[in-house]
Design an enzyme around this catalytic site. Structure first.
Site, mmCIF file in Angstrom:
data_model
loop_
_atom_site.group_PDB
_atom_site.id
_atom_site.type_symbol
_atom_site.label_atom_id
_atom_site.label_comp_id
_atom_site.label_asym_id
_atom_site.label_seq_id
_atom_site.Cartn_x
_atom_site.Cartn_y
_atom_site.Cartn_z
ATOM 1 N N LYS A 112 0.834 -1.203 0.000
ATOM 2 C CA LYS A 112 0.000 0.000 0.000
ATOM 3 C C LYS A 112 0.871 1.256 0.000
ATOM 4 C CE LYS A 112 -1.874 1.788 3.980
ATOM 5 N NZ LYS A 112 -1.570 3.215 4.105
ATOM 6 N N ASN A 113 1.840 1.304 0.917
ATOM 7 C CA ASN A 113 2.568 2.563 1.074
ATOM 8 C C ASN A 113 3.553 2.846 -0.062
ATOM 9 O OD1 ASN A 113 1.045 3.121 3.274
ATOM 10 N ND2 ASN A 113 2.577 2.486 4.783
ATOM 11 N N CYS A 162 -5.598 8.007 8.550
ATOM 12 C CA CYS A 162 -5.945 7.618 9.915
ATOM 13 C C CYS A 162 -5.596 8.728 10.890
ATOM 14 C CB CYS A 162 -5.188 6.342 10.302
ATOM 15 S SG CYS A 162 -5.611 4.914 9.288
ATOM 16 N N ARG A 220 -0.683 15.048 12.532
ATOM 17 C CA ARG A 220 0.176 14.433 11.506
ATOM 18 C C ARG A 220 0.589 15.577 10.592
ATOM 19 N NH1 ARG A 220 -2.238 9.004 8.910
ATOM 20 N NH2 ARG A 220 -0.077 8.714 8.263
ATOM 21 N N ASP A 232 3.622 0.617 12.188
ATOM 22 C CA ASP A 232 2.427 -0.006 11.599
ATOM 23 C C ASP A 232 2.188 -1.431 12.110
ATOM 24 O OD1 ASP A 232 2.217 2.314 10.174
ATOM 25 O OD2 ASP A 232 3.134 1.512 8.359
ATOM 26 N N ARG A 281 -8.973 -0.346 3.268
ATOM 27 C CA ARG A 281 -8.019 0.592 2.665
ATOM 28 C C ARG A 281 -6.652 -0.058 2.468
ATOM 29 N NH1 ARG A 281 -6.985 5.592 5.883
ATOM 30 N NH2 ARG A 281 -5.285 5.460 4.409
HETATM 31 N N1 EPU Z 1 5.896 14.475 10.662
HETATM 32 C C1 EPU Z 1 6.032 15.809 10.933
HETATM 33 N N2 EPU Z 1 6.146 16.658 9.877
HETATM 34 C C2 EPU Z 1 6.133 16.235 8.602
HETATM 35 C C3 EPU Z 1 5.988 14.867 8.327
HETATM 36 C C4 EPU Z 1 5.868 13.993 9.385
HETATM 37 O O1 EPU Z 1 6.040 16.229 12.078
HETATM 38 O O2 EPU Z 1 6.215 17.071 7.696
HETATM 39 C C5 EPU Z 1 5.693 13.539 11.765
HETATM 40 C C6 EPU Z 1 4.252 13.072 11.784
HETATM 41 O O3 EPU Z 1 3.430 13.954 12.507
HETATM 42 C C7 EPU Z 1 4.352 11.715 12.413
HETATM 43 C C8 EPU Z 1 5.718 11.212 11.973
HETATM 44 O O4 EPU Z 1 6.444 12.372 11.563
HETATM 45 O O5 EPU Z 1 4.340 11.844 13.802
HETATM 46 C C9 EPU Z 1 5.684 10.168 10.876
HETATM 47 O O6 EPU Z 1 5.331 10.733 9.701
HETATM 48 P P1 EPU Z 1 5.822 10.159 8.299
HETATM 49 O O7 EPU Z 1 5.859 11.310 7.344
HETATM 50 O O8 EPU Z 1 7.015 9.285 8.428
HETATM 51 O O9 EPU Z 1 4.640 9.230 7.973
HETATM 52 P P2 EPU Z 1 3.578 9.369 6.855
HETATM 53 O O10 EPU Z 1 4.218 9.660 5.543
HETATM 54 O O11 EPU Z 1 2.479 10.258 7.312
HETATM 55 C C10 EPU Z 1 3.830 6.822 6.202
HETATM 56 C C11 EPU Z 1 2.837 5.734 6.021
HETATM 57 C C12 EPU Z 1 2.293 5.328 7.370
HETATM 58 C C13 EPU Z 1 3.432 4.882 8.268
HETATM 59 C C14 EPU Z 1 4.510 5.983 8.340
HETATM 60 C C15 EPU Z 1 5.718 5.565 9.123
HETATM 61 C C16 EPU Z 1 1.930 6.286 3.859
HETATM 62 C C17 EPU Z 1 0.788 6.801 3.079
HETATM 63 N N3 EPU Z 1 1.759 6.230 5.178
HETATM 64 O O12 EPU Z 1 3.080 7.881 6.809
HETATM 65 O O13 EPU Z 1 1.441 4.215 7.125
HETATM 66 O O14 EPU Z 1 2.929 4.675 9.575
HETATM 67 O O15 EPU Z 1 4.907 6.361 7.013
HETATM 68 O O16 EPU Z 1 6.282 4.447 8.596
HETATM 69 O O17 EPU Z 1 2.946 5.891 3.311
HETATM 70 C C18 EPU Z 1 -0.231 2.658 7.672
HETATM 71 O O18 EPU Z 1 0.093 2.047 6.639
HETATM 72 O O19 EPU Z 1 -1.012 2.199 8.535
HETATM 73 C C19 EPU Z 1 0.337 3.987 7.895
HETATM 74 C C20 EPU Z 1 -0.168 4.843 8.774
#
Ligand code: EPU
Length: 418
Positions: free
Chosen positions: A22-23, A116, A121, A304, A396
């Protein structure tokens, strides 16, 4: 609206094939828009996040043809349109159109992303990165307007190794003038998958999968093919199911390195498994030891899988701890696991899990995607019937969950809610 009905207690045997991640695919689809020609993505999972991204690409006038799990995306006639809230807020990854469209058209208008709810975030690192490349960012009534006269490569150091920010900045920088460095980049396998796709189109990205990524801007991106890597979180979820209920349960199409941190933790708990090149066979483990887990960025233990492993920890003899360090609050599963018989206390960002637990079936709610996965794992071990509502979250990220689990012996089906 639908609900998942599970009559637990059955052993699981046979095999489950893992689908595309997915990611990864949620970033590969927006990346496809950057091409001026046709791209082909293989091993696309049939999950609802993909359905929404296809709707966005079609809104942008991209042409998509599909054949089973293969998507052909013709980006020759893309029109840079505002991405409306009813699409952007269906998933987190809609934000990858920011990087992709900014890169291609120097202008993007998109409403806030969804996904989610784990507390704040933020996407400040994405936006600051775009600004470092020369863009301006305005927010008007929940709509981002990001534009630049031109994008120029720069040195960007992320305060946190964010998956989303790393991918978005790669997308934004591929066509910028000059060279961009992303320091403290996230190293997740999904980032390598996206960089490979962009390089196949003609981009010059080096170092993806390490903490420093170098991107030399190119003028044009052309046709390319990519295969989506296997989903390490789906794999991890079913591996945990195997440790709970497996009777020679085989999980196929995995990349062992991508689930190494989970396997290390399972070994610490006393779980035995047989690992081959791209598959693993598990049997249920009777004497599970309690352990401590702290979530980390890759290659550490993934956030995750912090929720799903709670079910296994609840079966262990003694007290385990899970510390969540990536998200502010990702504990929506705890209330419902406790309703099913678990003994889990929350202390700030830590869960204290006292086992062993015999789960019993009841009515529970999937508060987010992995919380939903956690509940279906618990339900599979419960002797009675469990009803899980809010399963839109589960769908999802988990393709054909009913078929995959019933094929290995689970008693599971989906019912419509009147
Ligand atoms: N963060 C910031 N500022 C930013 C970006 C992130 O403070 O500009 C913080 C977020 O608030 C959070 C942390 O950094 O506390 C992690 O954010 P990250 O950007 O790494 O995660 P994401 O891109 O929002 C992706 C996956 C998530 C997975 C995380 C960590 C996607 C669409 N989502 O999220 O997947 O948990 O990386 O590996 O790729 C899931 O699959 O269940 C899921 C939530």
């Amino acid at each position: 609206m639908q609900k998942l009905v599970i009559q637990g207690g059955n052993d699981l045997s046979g095999s489950i094939k893992i689908n595309g991640a997915k990611n990864s695919v949620v970033a590969l689809l927006p990346a496809a828009v950057l091409s001026d020609e046709e791209t082909i993505i293989y091993n696309v999972p049939n999950i609802t996040d993909v359905t929404v991204l296809k709707q966005i690409i079609r809104l942008l006038n991209g042409k998509i043809t599909e054949e089973e799990s293969i998507l052909k995306i013709d980006s020759r006639n893309i029109k840079n349109t505002v991405i409306p809230e009813e699409l952007s807020n269906k998933l987190r990854a809609s934000y990858y159109f920011m990087g992709a469209l900014l890169s291609k058209y120097k202008h993007v208008e998109i409403y806030f992303p969804g996904g989610c709810n784990f507390g704040a975030r933020q996407i400040d690192l994405h936006l600051k990165g775009f600004e470092s490349l020369g863009a301006t960012v305005k927010v008007e009534n929940d709509k981002f307007i990001i534009e630049a006269e031109k994008l120029v490569g720069n040195k960007i150091c992320l305060n946190f190794a964010s998956v989303g920010a790393t991918i978005n900045l790669m997308l934004a920088a591929v066509k910028a003038e000059g060279t961009t460095f992303i320091y403290n980049a996230a190293q997740e396998p999904e980032i390598v998958n996206v960089a490979t796709f962009l390089n196949n189109m003609g981009a010059k990205i080096m170092g993806a999968g390490t903490s420093t990524i170098k991107i030399i801007g190119v003028e044009k991106l052309g046709s390319a093919m990519i295969e989506v890597i296997p989903d390490r979180i789906e794999a991890g979820t079913y591996i945990i199911a195997g440790a709970l209920l497996g009777k020679n349960l085989k999980i196929t199409n995995i990349i062992p390195d991508h689930v190494a941190s989970l396997l290390a933790k399972l070994t610490e708990m006393g779980v035995k498994y047989q690992l081959e090149k791209s598959e693993i066979i598990l049997n249920k483990c009777q004497n599970l030891k309690p352990i401590d887990i702290k979530t980390q960025v890759y290659p550490g233990y993934p956030t995750d899988l912090a929720q799903p492993i709670c079910v296994l920890l609840a079966h262990a003899n003694g007290i385990s701890h899970v510390e969540e360090t990536i998200y502010e609050k990702r504990m929506g599963h705890v209330k419902y696991l406790n309703d099913m018989g678990a003994n889990i206390e929350i202390n700030e960002n830590k869960e204290i899990i006292t086992g062993p637990t015999k789960f019993h079936g009841t009515e529970v709610v999937a508060s987010d995607l992995r919380a939903g996965a956690t509940l279906f794992l618990a339900a599979l071990t419960a002797k009675e019937k469990t009803i899980i509502t809010n399963i839109e979250y589960i769908l999802r990220g988990y393709e054909n969950i009913v078929k995959k689990l019933s094929n290995v012996g689970a008693n599971i089906h989906i019912e419509e809610i009147e």
